[in-house]
Design a protein around this motif. Sequence first.
Motif, mmCIF file in Angstrom:
data_model
loop_
_atom_site.group_PDB
_atom_site.id
_atom_site.type_symbol
_atom_site.label_atom_id
_atom_site.label_comp_id
_atom_site.label_asym_id
_atom_site.label_seq_id
_atom_site.Cartn_x
_atom_site.Cartn_y
_atom_site.Cartn_z
ATOM 1 N N GLU A 78 0.856 -1.179 0.000
ATOM 2 C CA GLU A 78 0.000 0.000 0.000
ATOM 3 C C GLU A 78 0.899 1.237 0.000
ATOM 4 O O GLU A 78 2.020 1.196 0.476
ATOM 5 C CB GLU A 78 -0.872 0.014 1.257
ATOM 6 N N GLY A 79 0.426 2.331 -0.523
ATOM 7 C CA GLY A 79 1.193 3.585 -0.498
ATOM 8 C C GLY A 79 2.003 3.809 -1.751
ATOM 9 O O GLY A 79 1.502 4.369 -2.709
ATOM 10 N N GLU A 80 3.261 3.370 -1.749
ATOM 11 C CA GLU A 80 4.157 3.576 -2.887
ATOM 12 C C GLU A 80 4.721 2.258 -3.380
ATOM 13 O O GLU A 80 4.958 1.346 -2.593
ATOM 14 C CB GLU A 80 5.337 4.463 -2.491
ATOM 15 N N ASN A 81 4.945 2.196 -4.686
ATOM 16 C CA ASN A 81 5.579 1.039 -5.309
ATOM 17 C C ASN A 81 6.439 1.509 -6.467
ATOM 18 O O ASN A 81 6.230 2.589 -7.014
ATOM 19 C CB ASN A 81 4.534 0.047 -5.817
ATOM 20 N N VAL A 82 7.379 0.662 -6.850
ATOM 21 C CA VAL A 82 8.244 0.946 -7.989
ATOM 22 C C VAL A 82 7.806 0.065 -9.155
ATOM 23 O O VAL A 82 7.673 -1.150 -9.010
ATOM 24 C CB VAL A 82 9.723 0.672 -7.647
ATOM 25 N N ILE A 83 7.562 0.692 -10.288
ATOM 26 C CA ILE A 83 7.188 -0.020 -11.506
ATOM 27 C C ILE A 83 8.346 0.118 -12.488
ATOM 28 O O ILE A 83 8.835 1.223 -12.726
ATOM 29 C CB ILE A 83 5.900 0.549 -12.121
ATOM 30 N N THR A 84 8.787 -1.002 -13.044
ATOM 31 C CA THR A 84 9.866 -1.009 -14.026
ATOM 32 C C THR A 84 9.260 -1.118 -15.417
ATOM 33 O O THR A 84 8.379 -1.944 -15.660
ATOM 34 C CB THR A 84 10.812 -2.198 -13.772
ATOM 35 N N LEU A 85 9.746 -0.289 -16.337
ATOM 36 C CA LEU A 85 9.259 -0.296 -17.715
ATOM 37 C C LEU A 85 10.333 -0.882 -18.631
ATOM 38 O O LEU A 85 11.256 -0.181 -19.055
ATOM 39 C CB LEU A 85 8.909 1.125 -18.166
ATOM 40 N N PRO A 86 10.238 -2.179 -18.952
ATOM 41 C CA PRO A 86 11.264 -2.811 -19.795
ATOM 42 C C PRO A 86 11.350 -2.202 -21.198
ATOM 43 O O PRO A 86 12.420 -2.183 -21.794
ATOM 44 C CB PRO A 86 10.832 -4.271 -19.872
ATOM 45 N N ASP A 87 10.247 -1.699 -21.719
ATOM 46 C CA ASP A 87 10.233 -1.116 -23.062
ATOM 47 C C ASP A 87 11.011 0.199 -23.129
ATOM 48 O O ASP A 87 11.315 0.692 -24.215
ATOM 49 C CB ASP A 87 8.797 -0.865 -23.524
ATOM 50 N N GLY A 113 14.099 0.867 -21.556
ATOM 51 C CA GLY A 113 15.442 0.652 -21.031
ATOM 52 C C GLY A 113 15.495 0.399 -19.537
ATOM 53 O O GLY A 113 16.452 0.777 -18.885
ATOM 54 N N GLY A 114 14.459 -0.216 -18.982
ATOM 55 C CA GLY A 114 14.451 -0.507 -17.555
ATOM 56 C C GLY A 114 14.176 0.706 -16.686
ATOM 57 O O GLY A 114 14.514 0.721 -15.514
ATOM 58 N N CYS A 115 13.530 1.716 -17.242
ATOM 59 C CA CYS A 115 13.149 2.913 -16.495
ATOM 60 C C CYS A 115 12.334 2.499 -15.271
ATOM 61 O O CYS A 115 11.439 1.668 -15.377
ATOM 62 C CB CYS A 115 12.332 3.809 -17.412
ATOM 63 N N GLN A 116 12.649 3.077 -14.114
ATOM 64 C CA GLN A 116 11.905 2.759 -12.894
ATOM 65 C C GLN A 116 11.163 4.006 -12.420
ATOM 66 O O GLN A 116 11.737 5.088 -12.340
ATOM 67 C CB GLN A 116 12.834 2.268 -11.806
ATOM 68 N N ILE A 117 9.878 3.801 -12.091
ATOM 69 C CA ILE A 117 9.034 4.895 -11.656
ATOM 70 C C ILE A 117 8.492 4.561 -10.280
ATOM 71 O O ILE A 117 7.874 3.518 -10.094
ATOM 72 C CB ILE A 117 7.869 5.110 -12.642
ATOM 73 N N ARG A 118 8.737 5.460 -9.325
ATOM 74 C CA ARG A 118 8.172 5.285 -7.983
ATOM 75 C C ARG A 118 6.852 6.037 -7.975
ATOM 76 O O ARG A 118 6.804 7.253 -8.198
ATOM 77 C CB ARG A 118 9.118 5.825 -6.916
ATOM 78 N N VAL A 119 5.769 5.294 -7.741
ATOM 79 C CA VAL A 119 4.417 5.821 -7.877
ATOM 80 C C VAL A 119 3.676 5.709 -6.556
ATOM 81 O O VAL A 119 3.796 4.703 -5.852
ATOM 82 C CB VAL A 119 3.649 5.024 -8.959
ATOM 83 N N LYS A 120 2.905 6.734 -6.249
ATOM 84 C CA LYS A 120 2.064 6.740 -5.052
ATOM 85 C C LYS A 120 0.604 6.739 -5.497
ATOM 86 O O LYS A 120 0.223 7.499 -6.393
ATOM 87 C CB LYS A 120 2.359 7.977 -4.210
ATOM 88 N N ALA A 121 -0.219 5.891 -4.866
ATOM 89 C CA ALA A 121 -1.637 5.829 -5.194
ATOM 90 C C ALA A 121 -2.413 6.742 -4.255
ATOM 91 O O ALA A 121 -2.124 6.835 -3.066
ATOM 92 C CB ALA A 121 -2.155 4.410 -5.056
ATOM 93 N N VAL A 122 -3.421 7.431 -4.819
ATOM 94 C CA VAL A 122 -4.270 8.326 -4.054
ATOM 95 C C VAL A 122 -5.721 8.012 -4.382
ATOM 96 O O VAL A 122 -6.107 8.017 -5.557
ATOM 97 C CB VAL A 122 -3.969 9.817 -4.402
ATOM 98 N N ALA A 123 -6.507 7.708 -3.356
ATOM 99 C CA ALA A 123 -7.920 7.427 -3.586
ATOM 100 C C ALA A 123 -8.643 8.740 -3.902
ATOM 101 O O ALA A 123 -8.366 9.774 -3.314
ATOM 102 C CB ALA A 123 -8.534 6.781 -2.348
ATOM 103 N N CYS A 124 -9.572 8.652 -4.852
ATOM 104 C CA CYS A 124 -10.328 9.864 -5.194
ATOM 105 C C CYS A 124 -11.797 9.545 -5.385
ATOM 106 O O CYS A 124 -12.213 8.457 -5.409
ATOM 107 C CB CYS A 124 -9.772 10.538 -6.432
#
Length: 82
Positions: free
Chosen positions: A60-69, A71-82
């Motif tokens: 819950e909260g934050e996670n890291v998503i890797t985008l192989p397409d 070059g392995g870009c990593q995005i740290r994303v936070k979810a917010v309920a709306c």
Amino acid sequence: MSYRFEIQEVSVKKGKVSREERYDISKYITELAIEADSEKKAFRLLAARINGKLPKSVEEGENVITLPDYGGCQIRVKAVAC
């Protein structure tokens, strides 16, 4: 419940992804609204939507998503309920 996402950080190896592509990826993710039963499921649906990979233990909260397409870009994303 509906969830939106905030980009906390984008990590890219130098020269792999242009600034324009990083901006486009960030803009796309922040404009998405995903309907899900839980925050963990929302992260999984987001990763599937952007062809990304999540770690096996989604939290819950934050996670890291890797985008192989991208070059392995990593995005740290936070979810917010709306």
